[in-house]
Structures are given as structure tokens and as C-alpha cells.
Design a protein around this motif. Sequence first.
Motif, PDB file in Angstrom:
ATOM      1  N   LEU A 127      40.242  42.352  39.264  1.00 22.55           N
ATOM      2  CA  LEU A 127      39.657  41.958  37.989  1.00 22.55           C
ATOM      3  C   LEU A 127      40.678  42.029  36.866  1.00 22.55           C
ATOM      4  CD1 LEU A 127      37.182  41.160  36.319  1.00 22.55           C
ATOM      5  CD2 LEU A 127      36.586  43.588  36.168  1.00 22.55           C
ATOM      6  N   PHE A 128      41.460  43.104  36.842  1.00 24.33           N
ATOM      7  CA  PHE A 128      42.475  43.254  35.796  1.00 24.33           C
ATOM      8  C   PHE A 128      43.523  42.151  35.897  1.00 24.33           C
ATOM      9  CE2 PHE A 128      46.567  45.013  34.367  1.00 24.33           C
ATOM     10  CZ  PHE A 128      46.245  45.283  33.044  1.00 24.33           C
ATOM     11  N   ALA A 129      43.990  41.872  37.116  1.00 24.81           N
ATOM     12  CA  ALA A 129      44.988  40.818  37.292  1.00 24.81           C
ATOM     13  C   ALA A 129      44.430  39.460  36.876  1.00 24.81           C
ATOM     14  CB  ALA A 129      45.447  40.781  38.753  1.00 24.81           C
ATOM     15  N   HIS A 130      43.140  39.242  37.153  1.00 24.32           N
ATOM     16  CA  HIS A 130      42.514  37.978  36.770  1.00 24.32           C
ATOM     17  C   HIS A 130      42.407  37.865  35.248  1.00 24.32           C
ATOM     18  CE1 HIS A 130      39.962  34.449  37.242  1.00 24.32           C
ATOM     19  NE2 HIS A 130      39.097  34.991  36.401  1.00 24.32           N
ATOM     20  N   LEU A 131      42.077  38.939  34.587  1.00 21.54           N
ATOM     21  CA  LEU A 131      41.905  38.897  33.131  1.00 21.54           C
ATOM     22  C   LEU A 131      43.219  38.639  32.408  1.00 21.54           C
ATOM     23  CD1 LEU A 131      39.345  41.809  32.533  1.00 21.54           C
ATOM     24  CD2 LEU A 131      38.908  39.357  32.473  1.00 21.54           C
ATOM     25  N   VAL A 132      44.276  39.322  32.825  1.00 17.99           N
ATOM     26  CA  VAL A 132      45.547  39.171  32.106  1.00 17.99           C
ATOM     27  C   VAL A 132      46.134  37.777  32.287  1.00 17.99           C
ATOM     28  CG1 VAL A 132      46.071  41.633  32.231  1.00 17.99           C
ATOM     29  CG2 VAL A 132      46.882  40.114  34.041  1.00 17.99           C
ATOM     30  N   ASN A 133      45.652  37.015  33.256  1.00 18.99           N
ATOM     31  CA  ASN A 133      46.150  35.658  33.466  1.00 18.99           C
ATOM     32  C   ASN A 133      45.269  34.596  32.829  1.00 18.99           C
ATOM     33  OD1 ASN A 133      48.616  35.627  35.389  1.00 18.99           O
ATOM     34  ND2 ASN A 133      47.241  37.129  36.322  1.00 18.99           N
ATOM     35  N   LEU A 136      44.587  32.724  26.044  1.00 18.96           N
ATOM     36  CA  LEU A 136      44.275  33.488  24.845  1.00 18.96           C
ATOM     37  C   LEU A 136      42.897  33.156  24.283  1.00 18.96           C
ATOM     38  CD1 LEU A 136      47.704  33.384  22.941  1.00 18.96           C
ATOM     39  CD2 LEU A 136      46.626  35.355  24.068  1.00 18.96           C
ATOM     40  N   GLY A 137      42.439  31.928  24.478  1.00 14.30           N
ATOM     41  CA  GLY A 137      41.134  31.552  23.951  1.00 14.30           C
ATOM     42  C   GLY A 137      40.006  32.390  24.525  1.00 14.30           C
ATOM     43  N   PHE A 138      40.176  32.861  25.759  1.00 15.47           N
ATOM     44  CA  PHE A 138      39.144  33.701  26.378  1.00 15.47           C
ATOM     45  C   PHE A 138      38.968  35.007  25.625  1.00 15.47           C
ATOM     46  CE2 PHE A 138      38.554  37.362  29.202  1.00 15.47           C
ATOM     47  CZ  PHE A 138      37.264  37.131  29.644  1.00 15.47           C
ATOM     48  N   PHE A 139      40.080  35.588  25.162  1.00 16.69           N
ATOM     49  CA  PHE A 139      40.014  36.886  24.491  1.00 16.69           C
ATOM     50  C   PHE A 139      39.468  36.773  23.069  1.00 16.69           C
ATOM     51  CE2 PHE A 139      43.224  37.253  27.787  1.00 16.69           C
ATOM     52  CZ  PHE A 139      42.850  38.418  28.413  1.00 16.69           C
ATOM     53  N   GLN A 140      39.287  35.546  22.583  1.00 17.17           N
ATOM     54  CA  GLN A 140      38.640  35.362  21.299  1.00 17.17           C
ATOM     55  C   GLN A 140      37.122  35.417  21.431  1.00 17.17           C
ATOM     56  OE1 GLN A 140      40.528  35.246  18.564  1.00 17.17           O
ATOM     57  NE2 GLN A 140      42.332  35.362  19.910  1.00 17.17           N
ATOM     58  N   ARG A 141      36.621  35.199  22.655  1.00 19.34           N
ATOM     59  CA  ARG A 141      35.170  35.172  22.873  1.00 19.34           C
ATOM     60  C   ARG A 141      34.614  36.539  23.266  1.00 19.34           C
ATOM     61  NH1 ARG A 141      36.766  30.706  25.996  1.00 19.34           N
ATOM     62  NH2 ARG A 141      36.097  31.775  27.916  1.00 19.34           N
ATOM     63  N   LEU A 142      35.371  37.326  23.996  1.00 18.07           N
ATOM     64  CA  LEU A 142      34.916  38.646  24.435  1.00 18.07           C
ATOM     65  C   LEU A 142      35.813  39.718  23.837  1.00 18.07           C
ATOM     66  CD1 LEU A 142      34.072  38.083  28.224  1.00 18.07           C
ATOM     67  CD2 LEU A 142      32.493  38.293  26.317  1.00 18.07           C
ATOM     68  N   SER A 143      35.185  40.814  23.423  1.00 16.54           N
ATOM     69  CA  SER A 143      35.941  41.901  22.802  1.00 16.54           C
ATOM     70  C   SER A 143      36.637  42.744  23.856  1.00 16.54           C
ATOM     71  CB  SER A 143      35.001  42.790  21.978  1.00 16.54           C
ATOM     72  OG  SER A 143      34.094  43.464  22.836  1.00 16.54           O
ATOM     73  N   THR A 144      37.644  43.470  23.403  1.00 17.48           N
ATOM     74  CA  THR A 144      38.375  44.364  24.304  1.00 17.48           C
ATOM     75  C   THR A 144      37.464  45.467  24.837  1.00 17.48           C
ATOM     76  OG1 THR A 144      40.402  43.937  23.070  1.00 17.48           O
ATOM     77  CG2 THR A 144      40.382  45.871  24.510  1.00 17.48           C
ATOM     78  N   GLN A 348      37.717  30.332  35.316  1.00 16.79           N
ATOM     79  CA  GLN A 348      38.978  29.670  35.636  1.00 16.79           C
ATOM     80  C   GLN A 348      39.736  29.350  34.353  1.00 16.79           C
ATOM     81  OE1 GLN A 348      40.083  29.273  38.739  1.00 16.79           O
ATOM     82  NE2 GLN A 348      38.191  30.201  39.532  1.00 16.79           N
ATOM     83  N   SER A 349      41.029  29.453  34.421  1.00 12.17           N
ATOM     84  CA  SER A 349      41.863  29.150  33.263  1.00 12.17           C
ATOM     85  C   SER A 349      41.870  27.647  33.011  1.00 12.17           C
ATOM     86  CB  SER A 349      43.294  29.649  33.506  1.00 12.17           C
ATOM     87  OG  SER A 349      44.134  29.249  32.435  1.00 12.17           O
ATOM     88  N   ASN A 350      41.747  27.271  31.721  1.00 13.25           N
ATOM     89  CA  ASN A 350      41.811  25.850  31.360  1.00 13.25           C
ATOM     90  C   ASN A 350      43.232  25.414  31.041  1.00 13.25           C
ATOM     91  OD1 ASN A 350      42.178  27.192  28.965  1.00 13.25           O
ATOM     92  ND2 ASN A 350      40.297  26.408  27.990  1.00 13.25           N
ATOM     93  N   LEU A 351      44.188  26.310  31.298  1.00  9.01           N
ATOM     94  CA  LEU A 351      45.602  25.979  31.125  1.00  9.01           C
ATOM     95  C   LEU A 351      46.300  26.145  32.464  1.00  9.01           C
ATOM     96  CD1 LEU A 351      46.365  27.777  27.736  1.00  9.01           C
ATOM     97  CD2 LEU A 351      46.004  25.334  28.115  1.00  9.01           C
ATOM     98  N   PRO A 352      46.225  25.164  33.340  1.00 13.72           N
ATOM     99  CA  PRO A 352      46.828  25.316  34.667  1.00 13.72           C
ATOM    100  C   PRO A 352      48.342  25.417  34.590  1.00 13.72           C
ATOM    101  CG  PRO A 352      46.139  23.048  34.304  1.00 13.72           C
ATOM    102  CD  PRO A 352      45.620  23.843  33.135  1.00 13.72           C
ATOM    103  N   GLU A 353      48.894  26.099  35.571  1.00 14.46           N
ATOM    104  CA  GLU A 353      50.345  26.236  35.641  1.00 14.46           C
ATOM    105  C   GLU A 353      50.975  24.873  35.958  1.00 14.46           C
ATOM    106  OE1 GLU A 353      52.182  28.826  35.047  1.00 14.46           O
ATOM    107  OE2 GLU A 353      50.531  30.217  34.676  1.00 14.46           O
ATOM    108  N   PRO A 354      52.120  24.569  35.369  1.00 10.34           N
ATOM    109  CA  PRO A 354      52.785  23.296  35.677  1.00 10.34           C
ATOM    110  C   PRO A 354      53.252  23.263  37.119  1.00 10.34           C
ATOM    111  CG  PRO A 354      54.182  24.686  34.318  1.00 10.34           C
ATOM    112  CD  PRO A 354      52.828  25.339  34.350  1.00 10.34           C
ATOM    113  N   ALA A 355      53.263  22.063  37.665  1.00 11.61           N
ATOM    114  CA  ALA A 355      53.681  21.905  39.062  1.00 11.61           C
ATOM    115  C   ALA A 355      55.139  22.265  39.271  1.00 11.61           C
ATOM    116  CB  ALA A 355      53.404  20.489  39.524  1.00 11.61           C
ATOM    117  N   ALA A 356      55.976  21.956  38.281  1.00 11.46           N
ATOM    118  CA  ALA A 356      57.419  22.237  38.403  1.00 11.46           C
ATOM    119  C   ALA A 356      57.915  22.860  37.099  1.00 11.46           C
ATOM    120  CB  ALA A 356      58.195  20.964  38.726  1.00 11.46           C
ATOM    121  N   PRO A 357      57.636  24.152  36.892  1.00 14.78           N
ATOM    122  CA  PRO A 357      58.037  24.808  35.634  1.00 14.78           C
ATOM    123  C   PRO A 357      59.560  24.819  35.479  1.00 14.78           C
ATOM    124  CG  PRO A 357      57.331  26.436  37.219  1.00 14.78           C
ATOM    125  CD  PRO A 357      57.007  25.095  37.814  1.00 14.78           C
TER     126      PRO A 357
END
Length: 361
Positions: A127-133, A136-144, A348-357
Amino acid sequence: MIEYARRLLVLVRPYRGRLALGVLAGLLAGLIEPLLMVAVKLAVDTVFPTGEGNLVSLLPPWTPDFVRGWMDGPKLGVTGDSRQIAVVIAVMSIPVVMSARVLLGYLNVYSLQWVAVRAITGLRTQLFAHLVNLPLGFFQRLSTGELLSRISNDTAMVQSTISSSVSVLVRGPATLIALLAFLLFTHPTWSLVALMTFPVCIVPITLFNRRVRRSSRIIQDEFARLSQIAHESLTGNRVVKAYNLEDTVVERFRASASVYISHYMKVVRALEIQGPLVEIVAAVGVGLFFIYIGTTMSTAPATPGSLLQFIGSVFLMYKPVKELTRLQANIQQARAASDRVFELLALQSNLPEPAAPQPLH
């Protein structure tokens, strides 16, 4: 409920060997309960004989032949070395059975606790690993504070299900089935008289468990809100001081705590009333049994060991029945907490990782 069980199985799958050991120990611990009552009856009827019959007649029909050989000779009410040996064997059967019962119970609880703490630690880490990834928009909706509550408090409720509830779910039914089969095999009429009142408990217990489920979700939400208020007020203490908001944040905290207490006590009432309800119903059943015995003793006499064995078996059924009545309520509490945890894991994150960073230079 099926989905909740599936989620728990996924959590404990890496530890299925130790889980199987705990489940097996719980089953054996439940199935060994009737042996304790057999040992008690054998000891009582051997130490306090009621006639001149052979001691073999006191043994159950499935007793091994070598035990029957030890008992075949001493007569009830006769003194001598052979009788003393028979008494020692009968009396020592009680601590032997108790030792096996205690050892199996220890293995059951220890193994399930071992699985629970590792499974929940893995869930917290996931859960922690999922949250930190998450973006930023997610952390505006739920408090710490709410997120901390889900990582710590909600996962702790799931841990209690794996450790204690699974133990009750395995050992309780095994104990009840073993004792009920034993009673029906040895004293079918007595059993029907003493246990005829137990179905009365089903309807009120079902209603209480529904109330627990409704309140459990609110309890988890209010606990998260308390954490949120405390976190915001303490980390933003300069803003609170600057605008003189001390009384405002205290009142918010007090209002949320009041709702938490109200629903927490509803759960306590629903849980604690079930045990006394079972005890009252069981006491009525035992009373009916004594009335039946008092009216039929002249036609069907019973030895002291038989009476003690039957009453002891009935009372041994009280604990698993009480635990199973509380089990559904405990599972409902943990289910409400797990829903909040898996809701976060499903995001799920709405900012997917690029295919070739591209590397930064």
C-alpha cells in the motif's frame, strides 16, 4: 464476503505452509475435545465405582484392545494392585489429553499469528509503495492523516481477522461438530433435550451483526477524520495560532470523536449482548435436561461419570458458540477496513510512465 475471502487468500498465499499447519492444529484441537470428556468419565467411574461390573464396560466401544487388556480384570469396588494400576491409568488419561489439547492450541494460535503479521506487513508495504507512486493530484483529494489511518489502523483490523478470526473459524466448528456428534452418539435423547433451545439465538444474532457492519464503516471513517484533523492542526500550528483557531479545531475534533464513540458503543453492545444471550439459552437447555433426568432417572439410571461427561460436553460447547457468534461481527469490522485499503490499491495513476524515458544530464 466471497471477494473478501479471496483477498485474504491472496495475502496469505506466500505462507500457505505455515497456514496449513495452523489450520491442521486447530482442527485437531477441536476434534480432541470429546476425548477429554471420555477421560473424565473413565476416571470418575473408576475412582467412584457404582457396582461390581468389569472396568472394561466403562470404556467406549472404539477403545484399543491393549487398553481393554489393561482394564480387563480389576472389578469395580475391589481393592488390590490391579485396581490401583487401573485407577492410575484412568486418572492419568486426563492430563495426557489436556497436554495434547494445549499443544495443538498453541500451534494453532502461533502459526496463524506468524502468518498474519507477515501478510499484513506485506500489505502495508504494498500500500505504501502504491501511494508514493500516485500523482500529486491524488494527494490534493485525500489528507495525510486519512492515508496514515488506512496504512496503520485499517490494515491492523485485517490482521486481526487472519490471526484470531481464522483460528475461531477453524477450531470452533471442529469443536462443535466433534462434541455434537459425540453427544448424539453417546446420549441422543439427552442431547436433543439440552440443545433444543440453541436455534433461538440465530435470529437476534443475525440482526446484531447487521448493525455491526453498518457502524464499523462509520468507525473507520471517523477514525481517519480524527487523524486528519490532528495532522492538519499540528503541522499547521502556525496558521492555527495566527488566526486564533484553537477553539475551532478542538470543536471539530470533539464532534468527530463524539460520532466515533457513539458508533463504537453500538458495536460493543451488539458484540457483548451475544455472549450472555447464548449463556441464558444454554442455561435453559441444561435446566430442561435436569428436569428430564429427574423424571426418568428411575427407569434409566446413569452413573456419575456419565452425567459429568454429558454436562461437561455441553459446557465445552459454550465457548466455541460464543466465539462464533462474535466471529461474524469481527469479520464485518475487518471487511469494512479492508474495503478502504483495497480501494486505494485499485487506484491507477493518470500519468503513465513513458515507454522510453530519457536520462537527465
